[in-house]
Motif scaffolding. Sequence first.
Motif, PDB file in Angstrom:
ATOM      1  N   VAL A 182      82.292 -29.225 -29.900  1.00 47.22           N
ATOM      2  CA  VAL A 182      83.707 -29.627 -29.930  1.00 47.22           C
ATOM      3  C   VAL A 182      84.016 -30.491 -31.154  1.00 47.22           C
ATOM      4  O   VAL A 182      84.992 -30.276 -31.868  1.00 47.22           O
TER       5      VAL A 182
ATOM      6  N   PHE B 240      92.116 -26.690 -25.318  1.00 47.91           N
ATOM      7  CA  PHE B 240      90.699 -26.307 -25.393  1.00 47.91           C
ATOM      8  C   PHE B 240      90.295 -25.715 -24.044  1.00 47.91           C
ATOM      9  O   PHE B 240      90.684 -26.230 -22.998  1.00 47.91           O
TER      10      PHE B 240
ATOM     11  N   ALA C 208      86.056 -33.194 -25.688  1.00 48.10           N
ATOM     12  CA  ALA C 208      87.429 -32.765 -26.007  1.00 48.10           C
ATOM     13  C   ALA C 208      88.405 -33.913 -25.771  1.00 48.10           C
ATOM     14  O   ALA C 208      89.407 -34.047 -26.487  1.00 48.10           O
TER      15      ALA C 208
END
Length: 374
Positions: free
Chosen positions: A184, A196, A212
């Motif tokens: 990520v 995401f 994230a």
Amino acid sequence: MTTTIFRPIQAAVTRGKGAPFVLEQARIRAPEGDEVLVRIIATGMCHTDMIVRDQYYPVPLPAVLGHEGSGVIEAVGPLVQNLEVGDHVVMTYGYCGHCLACDSGHAAYCKDFFGRNFSGAGPDGRNALLDEKGEALHDHFFAQSSFATYALGRENNTIRVPKEAPIELLGPLGCGIQTGAGAVINSLKVTPGSAFAAFGGGAVGLSAVLAAQVAGASTIIVVDVVPSRLELALELGATHVVNSRESDPVAAIREITGGGVQFALESTGRPEVLRQAVDALGSRGALGVVGAPPLGTNANFDVNDLLLGGKTIRGIVEGDSVPKKFIPELVHLYMQGKFAFDKLVKFYDFDQINQAAQDSEKGVTLKPIIRIQK
Ligand code: NAD
């Protein structure tokens, strides 16, 4: 003539394809050159240990697996410069340190990655472990073989971490957690406010979910087939979850995001899920692939969808991590309460190692950590 000195250890040995781990008395040689001997306190168990035990990847057996070791340095070889006895360390993947990929800061794509991590021996072809009968055991798995009370690494894959951090928790940062988080942060470079999706909510996928949030994504979707994993994903900060046994994940993601996600990560190792992940990308979206199927597995996607959508698909090893930099960064995020990967783990004693493997395979435990010794 020099005599090689060996130290008695206990190791979990994999003697045949799919065979249970057996705790055996063994011996390990002293560190030479830039090698480091680590007294293993704990070691994470990752899906990759199981796929090697089951011989999806052809590591020669009998072998000592284990590749998320954490512990304390017991001895160092004469060429070690920046580590010392007593340092707390996390062990990570092996790399040569002098090929083009290593020299350009991409050691996860080292030209000798397979040799350094999966060959079952050191770079010189020697083994460092002997079993009770004095026969060589395949070792150097991920340049460590940490299902054992002691493991030999090298200076470049033995990463010092702060002594105030809980050492028994940190081993998984060396592989599964750095893979999800690094995919990520380092590889996809998820941006603030973006959407995401994690296809697969195991240890790798949920580490990606934690990362994230660090990266500032505002929509975080997890697709899995195990309800307890989806519940945990919501607890960890996912904004939406999709059980792909119950509904079509591509349609669900398009609806949630109004057209598709900018970033996705495939960690199930299943080609049909990889296809879903490509289809769920929005225009110019990027998919990272980390899930490892058996060697030789093919996948398919609609070429025109890829082309006209300006989509990107890329493979990722170890989250593109520069371990000496990224592992301490993850430790700091954890210590600041911003990366709660402790919520993914369950501890087992060394003699419960097969139970840990079973629980992981059944989906009962997300990230087992085997306590090897105090
Ligand atoms: P895991 O088994 O905990 O996670 C896989 C998840 O996929 C599980 O939660 C499972 O329920 C889910 N799943 C299975 N079928 C599904 C489907 N049809 N749709 C949606 N979800 C589905 O494993 P993990 O420890 O998270 O590792 C994930 C993968 O990453 C493994 O293949 C592992 O070998 C690989 N891996 C790769 C790297 C790398 O550097 N590329 C590093 C570490 C691990």
